[in-house]
Structures are given as structure tokens and as C-alpha cells.
Design an enzyme around this catalytic site. Structure first.
Site, short mmCIF file in Angstrom:
data_model
loop_
_atom_site.label_atom_id
_atom_site.label_comp_id
_atom_site.label_asym_id
_atom_site.label_seq_id
_atom_site.Cartn_x
_atom_site.Cartn_y
_atom_site.Cartn_z
N GLY A 57 0.81 -1.21 0.00
CA GLY A 57 0.00 0.00 0.00
C GLY A 57 0.84 1.25 0.00
N CYS A 58 0.25 2.36 0.38
CA CYS A 58 0.97 3.63 0.43
C CYS A 58 2.21 3.48 1.30
CB CYS A 58 0.05 4.72 0.98
SG CYS A 58 0.80 6.36 0.99
N PHE A 59 3.35 3.89 0.77
CA PHE A 59 4.61 3.63 1.49
C PHE A 59 4.77 4.45 2.77
CE2 PHE A 59 6.61 6.01 -2.41
CZ PHE A 59 5.95 7.18 -2.10
N TRP A 60 3.95 5.47 2.96
CA TRP A 60 4.06 6.27 4.19
C TRP A 60 3.89 5.39 5.43
CZ3 TRP A 60 0.10 10.52 2.37
CH2 TRP A 60 0.69 11.31 1.38
N TYR A 203 -4.99 11.59 6.45
CA TYR A 203 -4.67 10.27 5.89
C TYR A 203 -3.76 9.49 6.84
CZ TYR A 203 -3.18 6.66 2.62
OH TYR A 203 -2.92 5.45 2.03
#
Length: 233
Positions: A57-60, A203
Site C-alpha cells: 500500500g501507500c509507502f508512508w 490520511y
């Protein structure tokens, strides 16, 4: 590190635009208690450092989880699975480059094993049963994938997936890809340490901070309060 407001705003807008329709009804994925890796899945080593690239998913959020993991020397957000000339956020976000948002995890295997990293990856960093998506983010760039640096890593990853499937710990099949790493391309500076820099960004607060909290709750002996950051501050 100086953040370019226009570029940063564009990156945030992309993630938030995807998240907006879901935020009122969908919570961050829940953590799942998993059996510890055993046998070949553990992959012990006496080397001072090893590296693996993990996509979920989103790497954050993935970066944030591993930055709070004892034994991790560095966790860098980037792109893997595609070619060098398409390794930029704007291009990867199109979902047509073959890249996945990924995190290069460099760790000390004398302090944490490859298998333990996989246990964290599968249990708190993402949901390995979601195909080409993760929470509110959709597209092949958000796929679940382990990009291995060696045949031993490939065998260990496949062994642990088989162990989890046999234990039936997930209500749906694991869809995580296991593939040899062809190249890792570091993401733009404004993506690095993002969860630490922006804990109040909606987010991050909604999707990613719960992952870090789950790491602390489920693996208190492995959790580190002060994250190992890409940029010193």
C-alpha cells in the site's frame, strides 16, 4: 529538509482524493495475530546487515512501521517492480508503470530476523489479502509484494506464506507476490519520514498511525519509541 509546498500538496491531494469516499465508513485495517515464523521461514543470519524491499500500500505507513522496529537500520520509501525512467510519484500514481510503492528495509539480522520482519509486515503493516489495493488506495501500485534480494529470502518468504495459509489465520487468501528485486528507486525527499512529519494529516492519522500503535501493542519487545529516520533532525 525543505518541503516544496506545491509538490507536497499535490502528493497529499492524490492520497486524500482516494481516501475521501471511504473515510466515513472504513477504518484502517485491523492487526492480525500471527504465528511466529519457523524453520526455513525464520532465515537467521550473522551478517551485520541485510536488505529486503516490501510493498504493502501507500509507502508512508509501511515506512513508519519499520522505522519503529528494533533492529531496523533504515527504512526508505521508493518504487520497485518497474523501470528507472518511470520511477517518479506522478508516473507511478498512474498505475501503469509496473512499479509498486515500496520500502527498502535495511536491518541487522543479529537483532531481528528476516522472518520476524515478515511477521510484522503481514500482521500490522498491511493486509496481505487485498489484491491491488490497500484500504482506500486502489491500483497495482498499491499491491502486496515482497521483492527479495536472494534465493534464501525467496524461499523464506514462500515458506512463511505457506505456514500462514496452513494456519488459516486470514479469512481470505494471501495475495502477496514474491519476486526477485530488479531495482529499487528511492522516492522523492518529501515522501521520506512522512508519517513522523505529518501525524495530524488526516490520511496519516486515520490509516497509518494505527499501524504503528498496533506494532507497539503486539510486539512491545520489538517496538522502538524513537523512529530511525531517513533525515536527521
Amino acid at each position: 529538509m525543505s518541503l516544496k509546498p506545491i509538490v507536497l500538496a499535490s502528493a497529499v491531494a492524490l492520497c486524500l482524493a482516494l481516501a475521501a469516499p471511504f473515510t466515513s465508513v472504513q477504518a484502517a485495517e485491523a492487526a492480525v495475530a500471527l504465528p511466529a515464523p519457523s524453520g526455513k521461514a525464520l532465515l537467521a543470519s550473522s551478517a551485520p546487515s541485510e536488505t529486503v524491499v516490501l510493498a504493502g500500500g501507500c509507502f508512508w505507513g509501511v515506512q513508519g512501521v519499520f522505522q519503529h522496529t528494533q533492529g531496523v537500520l533504515q527504512a526508505v520509501s521508493g518504487y520497485a517492480g518497474g523501470k528507472a525512467d518511470t520511477a517518479s510519484y506522478s508516473m507511478v500514481s498512474s498505475g501503469t508503470t509496473g512499479h509498486a510503492e515500496a520500502v527498502q528495509v535495511t536491518y541487522d539480522p543479529r537483532k531481528i530476523s528476516f522472518g520476524q520482519l515478515l511477521q510484522i509486515y503481514f500482521s500490522v503493516a498491511h493486509d496481505p489479502t487485498q489484491l491491488n489495493r490497500q484500504g482506500p488506495d486502489h491500483g497495482t501500485q498499491y499491491r502486496s509484494a515482497i521483492f527479495t534480494a536472494s534465493d534464501a529470502q525467496r524461499q523464506a518468504a514462500q515458506a512463511y506464506i505457506a505456514q500462514l495459509n496452513a494456519a488459516k489465520v486470514f479469512s481470505a487468501p494471501i495475495v502477496t507476490q514474491v519476486a526477485p528485486l530488479q531495482g529499487f528507486y528511492r522516492a522523492e525527499d518529501y515522501h521520506q519520514d512522512y508519517a513522523t512529519l505529518h501525524p495530524n494529516q488526516p490520511y496519516i492519522a486515520y490509516n497509518d498511525l494505527p499501524k504503528i500503535s498496533n506494532l507497539q501493542k503486539m510486539y512491545p519487545a520489538i517496538y522502538r519509541t524513537d523512529p530511525v529516520l531517513v533525515f536527521k533532525r
